[in-house]
Motif scaffolding. Structure first.
Motif, PDB file in Angstrom:
ATOM      1  N   SER A 227       4.123   7.289  -3.474  1.00 48.63           N
ATOM      2  CA  SER A 227       4.070   7.023  -5.436  1.00 48.63           C
ATOM      3  C   SER A 227       3.544   5.517  -5.187  1.00 48.63           C
ATOM      4  O   SER A 227       2.728   5.014  -4.197  1.00 48.63           O
ATOM      5  CB  SER A 227       5.793   6.281  -4.510  1.00 48.63           C
ATOM      6  OG  SER A 227       5.900   5.679  -5.949  1.00 48.63           O
ATOM      7  N   VAL A 228       2.891   5.778  -6.405  1.00 47.80           N
ATOM      8  CA  VAL A 228       1.828   5.216  -6.826  1.00 47.80           C
ATOM      9  C   VAL A 228       2.630   3.871  -7.612  1.00 47.80           C
ATOM     10  O   VAL A 228       2.907   4.550  -8.653  1.00 47.80           O
ATOM     11  CB  VAL A 228       0.192   5.138  -6.842  1.00 47.80           C
ATOM     12  CG1 VAL A 228      -0.203   4.351  -7.551  1.00 47.80           C
ATOM     13  CG2 VAL A 228      -0.067   6.358  -5.451  1.00 47.80           C
ATOM     14  N   ASP A 229       2.554   3.084  -7.782  1.00 50.12           N
ATOM     15  CA  ASP A 229       3.090   2.276  -8.759  1.00 50.12           C
ATOM     16  C   ASP A 229       1.517   2.363 -10.294  1.00 50.12           C
ATOM     17  O   ASP A 229       0.599   2.597 -10.540  1.00 50.12           O
ATOM     18  CB  ASP A 229       2.941   1.083  -8.840  1.00 50.12           C
ATOM     19  CG  ASP A 229       1.916  -0.607  -8.269  1.00 50.12           C
ATOM     20  OD1 ASP A 229       0.436   0.273  -8.125  1.00 50.12           O
ATOM     21  OD2 ASP A 229       2.360  -1.196  -7.285  1.00 50.12           O
ATOM     22  N   ALA A 230       1.963   1.318 -11.329  1.00 52.47           N
ATOM     23  CA  ALA A 230       1.124   1.158 -12.523  1.00 52.47           C
ATOM     24  C   ALA A 230      -0.446   0.620 -11.958  1.00 52.47           C
ATOM     25  O   ALA A 230      -1.360   1.221 -12.890  1.00 52.47           O
ATOM     26  CB  ALA A 230       1.170   0.922 -13.688  1.00 52.47           C
ATOM     27  N   ALA A 231      -0.174  -0.044 -11.396  1.00 56.22           N
ATOM     28  CA  ALA A 231      -2.058  -0.876 -10.842  1.00 56.22           C
ATOM     29  C   ALA A 231      -2.892  -0.292 -10.155  1.00 56.22           C
ATOM     30  O   ALA A 231      -3.634  -0.218  -9.202  1.00 56.22           O
ATOM     31  CB  ALA A 231      -1.387  -1.709 -10.362  1.00 56.22           C
ATOM     32  N   GLY A 232      -1.815   0.797  -9.201  1.00 54.80           N
ATOM     33  CA  GLY A 232      -2.856   2.121  -8.581  1.00 54.80           C
ATOM     34  C   GLY A 232      -2.228   1.685  -7.141  1.00 54.80           C
ATOM     35  O   GLY A 232      -2.665   2.300  -5.883  1.00 54.80           O
ATOM     36  N   ARG A 233      -1.579   0.624  -6.758  1.00 52.36           N
ATOM     37  CA  ARG A 233      -0.716   0.879  -5.782  1.00 52.36           C
ATOM     38  C   ARG A 233       0.145   1.223  -5.060  1.00 52.36           C
ATOM     39  O   ARG A 233       0.922   2.015  -5.436  1.00 52.36           O
ATOM     40  CB  ARG A 233      -0.586  -1.090  -5.738  1.00 52.36           C
ATOM     41  CG  ARG A 233      -1.420  -2.559  -5.703  1.00 52.36           C
ATOM     42  CD  ARG A 233      -0.308  -3.768  -5.372  1.00 52.36           C
ATOM     43  NE  ARG A 233       0.660  -3.332  -6.377  1.00 52.36           N
ATOM     44  CZ  ARG A 233       0.494  -4.024  -7.679  1.00 52.36           C
ATOM     45  NH1 ARG A 233      -0.524  -4.985  -8.053  1.00 52.36           N
ATOM     46  NH2 ARG A 233       1.961  -4.407  -8.738  1.00 52.36           N
ATOM     47  N   VAL A 234      -0.079   2.056  -3.660  1.00 49.69           N
ATOM     48  CA  VAL A 234       0.465   2.801  -3.010  1.00 49.69           C
ATOM     49  C   VAL A 234       1.768   2.232  -2.292  1.00 49.69           C
ATOM     50  O   VAL A 234       1.089   1.370  -1.900  1.00 49.69           O
ATOM     51  CB  VAL A 234      -0.268   3.281  -2.014  1.00 49.69           C
ATOM     52  CG1 VAL A 234       1.035   4.334  -1.237  1.00 49.69           C
ATOM     53  CG2 VAL A 234      -1.584   4.611  -2.265  1.00 49.69           C
ATOM     54  N   ILE A 235       2.760   2.476  -2.972  1.00 50.56           N
ATOM     55  CA  ILE A 235       4.405   1.387  -2.404  1.00 50.56           C
ATOM     56  C   ILE A 235       4.928   2.301  -1.412  1.00 50.56           C
ATOM     57  O   ILE A 235       5.611   1.746  -1.022  1.00 50.56           O
ATOM     58  CB  ILE A 235       5.247   1.121  -4.075  1.00 50.56           C
ATOM     59  CG1 ILE A 235       5.494   2.861  -4.784  1.00 50.56           C
ATOM     60  CG2 ILE A 235       4.353  -0.060  -4.434  1.00 50.56           C
ATOM     61  CD1 ILE A 235       6.338   2.279  -5.963  1.00 50.56           C
ATOM     62  N   TYR A 236       4.233   3.777  -1.425  1.00 51.24           N
ATOM     63  CA  TYR A 236       5.254   4.308  -0.548  1.00 51.24           C
ATOM     64  C   TYR A 236       4.713   5.586   0.399  1.00 51.24           C
ATOM     65  O   TYR A 236       3.569   6.350  -0.643  1.00 51.24           O
ATOM     66  CB  TYR A 236       6.669   4.414  -0.943  1.00 51.24           C
ATOM     67  CG  TYR A 236       7.515   5.294   0.159  1.00 51.24           C
ATOM     68  CD1 TYR A 236       8.339   5.021   1.491  1.00 51.24           C
ATOM     69  CD2 TYR A 236       7.500   6.816   0.102  1.00 51.24           C
ATOM     70  CE1 TYR A 236       8.963   5.911   1.715  1.00 51.24           C
ATOM     71  CE2 TYR A 236       8.303   7.858   1.374  1.00 51.24           C
ATOM     72  CZ  TYR A 236       8.653   7.182   2.030  1.00 51.24           C
ATOM     73  OH  TYR A 236       9.798   7.496   3.108  1.00 51.24           O
TER      74      TYR A 236
END
Length: 610
Positions: A227-236
């Motif tokens: 899963s990726v947030d709007a800022a492009g960070r992989v949160i899972y």
């Protein structure tokens, strides 16, 4: 004990010492006062005794009238063993949470039935304070001490404590809170509340265990997931995908990974610039390469599901990753070819995209997202659909629209179009359009190929400028050589005339002026030769002071009227061995730079020293 009434029913708490009972001492004092008053009558004279009795009766009548008025107003109540109907008190008496009130000395002033049931007391005499009821376990005693200390400091505090059960019994959880009854009084009464939250804890533990099982199932699923947030960070990132990419989940820091660290090449740009669907949930299927920790390409298919807000802002994604590496070695030639084509399509450095009949962009590769990523994220592109013409500047759209019309009309040999990209206007691209034959695409009528020629344009401008400067240098060198021959003849003629005229001759000063001007012109010729780079470098011993003095007139002309020239020579200057033309060129460049740096005026100071 006081009782409260609700709906006609009487509730009596086990312990309630909060109300004040009557005083028998006060009754005795009042009775003695009346007896003394009556015994004083025989000792009074007859005329005074009658007045005394009437006065005493009047006082008692006034007291009786005021007592009746106070009783009617509710100020004075006659004790009948029952308190008045108090709904608030009834709520506390029959509440689900145990309530205990202790006085400043630590004695129990009030306890409701729920508190008795909580600590297992069957009689009011068995009721104990919170400190004594939960003093069996050291951890519980520590929590109770913190609560009691907080109450003494006039603060509120609450804690969840675990009380170990007896042998064969499960442990119990209690939520205990404490607060001063009057926060302004540091040594006042204290209110304790306690509730059994064992079931809630068990429910939370069950939910947590179920969540752990779900995470375990997801981590070891046969497909990858992230899963990726709007800022492009992989949160899972699940364990399956981490194993494919050689990442250790335990070593991933709190900042996590960036999408660009997982996707090879420009694939991250392709995912970030997917066409948004405002206010809807979109599913995009993307074939690209991920990269392992060692840098090896790993072909996958992404099922990228993402929800967009009404303004097109993306939320966190739910991305399923299918391993296509095994498909590349599959015996099915068609599937193997599909995998190879997807990898080649997204790995090529040429930007490629499909165009529908309305001129909107369809499928595109990673290079296209890299070249036009900023333009694709523009607001007008989100609102009006991703248009090919919206990628270029306004002045270049007619030429691109003409080529697009020809491609949609399935014309061949469409000339390429060079256009400036939308935005700051500093980037350019060359577009190649080709038609799509019938039946070759799903709603696709043309294919656009784009090359980023920004660097090529920049090099082209630099090369043109270099050619121009070389031409100017050659012209200046040629003129300088011819002009130098003329100056040599003038200088020789002036020397010949000076030899034939004495200093007292009126013409001697004019001839000297001609020679000086010729020498200054010769200095300008040397500078032109240095600019043209046509002469051979010849190091020689030069005096800095004399060289700067010879250039001072030229420097003042270069600086203009607003910038002043200040030349200060040092003492005991030693000669310097250098090429005179190069030295003059350095000083001239210094003057030009100073003029450009001080458009509003200033002073250029040149100091020569050892």
């Amino acid at each position: 004990m006081a009782a409260s009434e609700v709906d006609g029913k009487s509730y009596e708490p086990p312990i309630d010492r909060t109300h004040r009972s009557g005083s028998i001492g006060l009754v005795v004092i009042v009775a003695l006062a009346l007896v003394v008053a009556m015994l004083a009558v025989p000792f009074l004279a007859n005329e005074w005794a009658e007045r005394y009795l009437w006065g005493l009766l009047a006082i008692l009548a006034v007291v009786g009238v005021f007592a009746l008025l106070a009783s009617a107003a509710g100020i004075l109540r006659f004790a009948d063993g029952r308190e008045r109907n108090d709904v608030t008190k009834a709520i506390v008496d029959r509440g689900f949470e145990g309530v205990l009130v202790t006085d400043p000395a630590g004695r129990i002033a009030y306890a409701n039935q729920a508190y008795l049931d909580l600590i297992g007391a069957t009689r009011p005499e068995d009721v104990r304070t919170v400190e004594r009821a939960f003093d069996g376990d050291p951890e519980v005693a520590e929590a109770i001490y913190r609560l009691a200390q907080s109450a003494r400091d006039g603060k509120k505090l609450g804690e969840d404590v675990r009380v170990p059960g007896k042998p064969g019994e499960a442990a119990r959880w209690f939520r205990i809170r404490v607060r001063p009854l009057d926060p302004e009084r540091r040594a006042g009464a204290t209110v304790w509340t306690a509730a059994d939250i064992t079931r809630d804890r068990e429910r939370q533990e069950n939910i947590f265990q179920e969540l752990q099982h779900a995470i375990d199932y997801l981590d070891h699923a046969p497909a990858g997931f992230f899963s990726v947030d709007a800022a492009g960070r992989v949160i899972y990132l699940n364990a399956t995908l981490a194993g494919w990419l050689d990442h250790d989940l335990a070593q991933i820091g709190p900042a996590g990974l960036k999408l660009s660290e997982l996707v090879a090449g420009d694939g991250a740009k392709l995912i970030e610039t997917l066409s948004p669907t405002p206010g809807d949930i979109a599913l995009h299927v993307v074939d690209l390469d991920l990269k392992t920790k060692s840098g090896r390409a790993f072909p996958v298919r992404l099922l990228h599901k993402i929800a967009y807000t009404n303004d097109g802002t993306p939320g966190a994604s739910r991305t399923l990753v299918l391993n296509r590496e095994s498909d590349a070695d599959d015996a099915d030639a068609l599937r193997s070819a599909e995998v190879r084509f997807a990898r080649f399509f997204n790995s090529t450095p040429i930007a490629i995209a499909a165009i529908d009949p309305a001129g909107r962009l369809g499928r595109s590769n990673a290079a296209f997202a890299r070249v036009f990523g900023d333009a694709l994220k523009a607001t007008d592109q989100k609102e009006n659909g991703r248009s090919l013409l919206g990628l270029v500047a306004e002045r270049d759209r007619p030429a691109l629209a003409e080529a697009l019309t020809a491609a949609i009309a399935r014309k061949e040999s469409i000339p390429p179009v060079e256009a400036t990209l939308a935005g700051d206007g500093s980037r350019s691209a060359r577009f190649f359009l080709s038609p799509v034959e019938d039946g070759e695409g799903d709603g696709e009528t043309a294919i656009v190929y784009a090359l980023d020629i920004t660097e090529a344009k920049h090099l082209e401008r630099q090369f043109a400028q270099s050619q121009k400067m070389n031409a100017v240098g050659q012209l200046a060198g040629g003129i300088a050589h011819d002009f130098n021959n003329v100056l040599n003849a003038i200088i020789l003629a002036s020397d010949f005339l000076l030899g034939n005229h004495r200093p007292t001759d009126p013409s001697f000063a004019d001839i000297m002026q001609i020679k000086q001007n010729a020498n200054r012109a010769a200095a300008l010729v040397r500078q032109l030769l240095a600019f043209s780079r046509r002469q051979t470098l010849r190091p020689q011993v030069i005096a800095l002071g004399d060289a700067i003095s010879d250039l001072s007139m030229l420097l003042r002309r270069l600086l203009g009227e607003k910038v002043k020239l200040d030349v200060v020579h040092g003492r005991d200057l030693w000669p310097v061995r250098a090429d005179l033309s190069q030295f003059e060129q350095v000083v001239v460049n210094l003057a030009v730079n100073a003029r450009d740096a001080m458009p509003d005026g200033g002073t250029l100071s040149i100091r020569t020293r050892n």
